[in-house]
Design a protein around this motif. Structure first.
Motif, mmCIF file in Angstrom:
data_model
loop_
_atom_site.group_PDB
_atom_site.id
_atom_site.type_symbol
_atom_site.label_atom_id
_atom_site.label_comp_id
_atom_site.label_asym_id
_atom_site.label_seq_id
_atom_site.Cartn_x
_atom_site.Cartn_y
_atom_site.Cartn_z
ATOM 1 N N ASP A 102 0.826 -1.198 0.000
ATOM 2 C CA ASP A 102 0.000 0.000 0.000
ATOM 3 C C ASP A 102 0.860 1.247 0.000
ATOM 4 N N PHE A 103 0.185 2.391 -0.196
ATOM 5 C CA PHE A 103 0.770 3.702 0.046
ATOM 6 C C PHE A 103 -0.286 4.537 0.745
ATOM 7 N N ARG A 104 0.152 5.651 1.351
ATOM 8 C CA ARG A 104 -0.764 6.440 2.173
ATOM 9 C C ARG A 104 -0.668 7.918 1.813
ATOM 10 N N VAL A 105 -1.800 8.590 1.903
ATOM 11 C CA VAL A 105 -1.900 10.017 1.616
ATOM 12 C C VAL A 105 -2.828 10.661 2.646
ATOM 13 N N HIS A 106 -2.746 11.979 2.765
ATOM 14 C CA HIS A 106 -3.670 12.751 3.601
ATOM 15 C C HIS A 106 -4.404 13.728 2.706
ATOM 16 N N ASP A 107 -5.726 13.815 2.872
ATOM 17 C CA ASP A 107 -6.474 14.803 2.093
ATOM 18 C C ASP A 107 -6.255 16.185 2.725
ATOM 19 N N PRO A 108 -6.765 17.254 2.109
ATOM 20 C CA PRO A 108 -6.500 18.603 2.620
ATOM 21 C C PRO A 108 -6.935 18.842 4.066
ATOM 22 N N ASP A 109 -7.870 18.062 4.572
ATOM 23 C CA ASP A 109 -8.329 18.232 5.950
ATOM 24 C C ASP A 109 -7.697 17.245 6.917
ATOM 25 N N GLY A 110 -6.775 16.435 6.422
ATOM 26 C CA GLY A 110 -6.070 15.498 7.291
ATOM 27 C C GLY A 110 -6.655 14.103 7.336
ATOM 28 N N TYR A 111 -7.716 13.831 6.571
ATOM 29 C CA TYR A 111 -8.213 12.453 6.520
ATOM 30 C C TYR A 111 -7.112 11.558 5.977
ATOM 31 N N TYR A 112 -6.917 10.418 6.628
ATOM 32 C CA TYR A 112 -5.843 9.486 6.312
ATOM 33 C C TYR A 112 -6.381 8.439 5.344
ATOM 34 N N VAL A 113 -5.766 8.342 4.178
ATOM 35 C CA VAL A 113 -6.240 7.441 3.134
ATOM 36 C C VAL A 113 -5.135 6.443 2.805
ATOM 37 N N ARG A 114 -5.467 5.166 2.921
ATOM 38 C CA ARG A 114 -4.538 4.089 2.552
ATOM 39 C C ARG A 114 -5.057 3.457 1.278
ATOM 40 N N ILE A 115 -4.213 3.404 0.266
ATOM 41 C CA ILE A 115 -4.580 2.766 -0.996
ATOM 42 C C ILE A 115 -3.757 1.487 -1.097
ATOM 43 N N THR A 116 -4.455 0.371 -1.199
ATOM 44 C CA THR A 116 -3.819 -0.938 -1.065
ATOM 45 C C THR A 116 -4.222 -1.849 -2.219
ATOM 46 N N ASP A 117 -3.393 -2.882 -2.432
ATOM 47 C CA ASP A 117 -3.783 -3.867 -3.437
ATOM 48 C C ASP A 117 -4.812 -4.819 -2.836
ATOM 49 N N ARG A 118 -5.495 -5.501 -3.731
ATOM 50 C CA ARG A 118 -6.480 -6.484 -3.279
ATOM 51 C C ARG A 118 -5.778 -7.787 -2.950
ATOM 52 N N ARG A 119 -6.278 -8.451 -1.962
ATOM 53 C CA ARG A 119 -5.746 -9.785 -1.620
ATOM 54 C C ARG A 119 -6.197 -10.761 -2.690
ATOM 55 N N SER A 120 -5.282 -11.470 -3.241
ATOM 56 C CA SER A 120 -5.617 -12.424 -4.314
ATOM 57 C C SER A 120 -6.263 -13.674 -3.774
#
Length: 120
Positions: A102-120
């Motif tokens: 995965d990788f992680r980002v924060h939106d402009p208000d600080g919401y924490y977003v993790r974008i991950t691959d799907r489990r096969s």
């Protein structure tokens, strides 16, 4: 029809939030002005936004806030697309001990977003 998920977030600047989420591939499905509201979607994910007074970013992020996890088919391509759109990363791609990348980002208000691959 099975269950789906829609989340609501509360940005201080709805235009900045819409722009940021659009860089993640979300499309505006609807907007209204009073109160400022936007509905965004990508595939089966829906995010509603209601403009609200600013809150400290640390109240939005983990461990006290919420972690928004989005699963994608190709996490590396998604990361490259997000970076190309100018979105800064909180954490770059990492293989996690639980078997996902995965990788992680924060939106402009600080919401924490993790974008991950799907489990096969």
């Amino acid at each position: 029809m099975g269950m789906t998920l829609r989340i609501e977030i509360f940005p201080a600047d709805i235009d900045a939030s819409v722009e940021w989420w659009s860089a993640l591939g979300f499309e505006v499905l609807g907007r209204k002005d009073d109160p400022p509201y936007a509905s965004l979607g990508r595939d089966d994910v829906r995010i509603g936004m209601v403009q609200s007074p600013a809150r400290p970013a640390e109240h939005r992020a983990v461990p006290s806030g919420t972690e928004i996890v989005l699963a994608v088919d190709d996490v590396r391509a998604e990361r490259d697309r997000v970076v190309a759109a100018g979105t800064g990363l909180a954490e770059d791609l990492q293989e996690r001990e639980w078997g996902l990348t995965d990788f992680r980002v924060h939106d402009p208000d600080g919401y924490y977003v993790r974008i991950t691959d799907r489990r096969s």
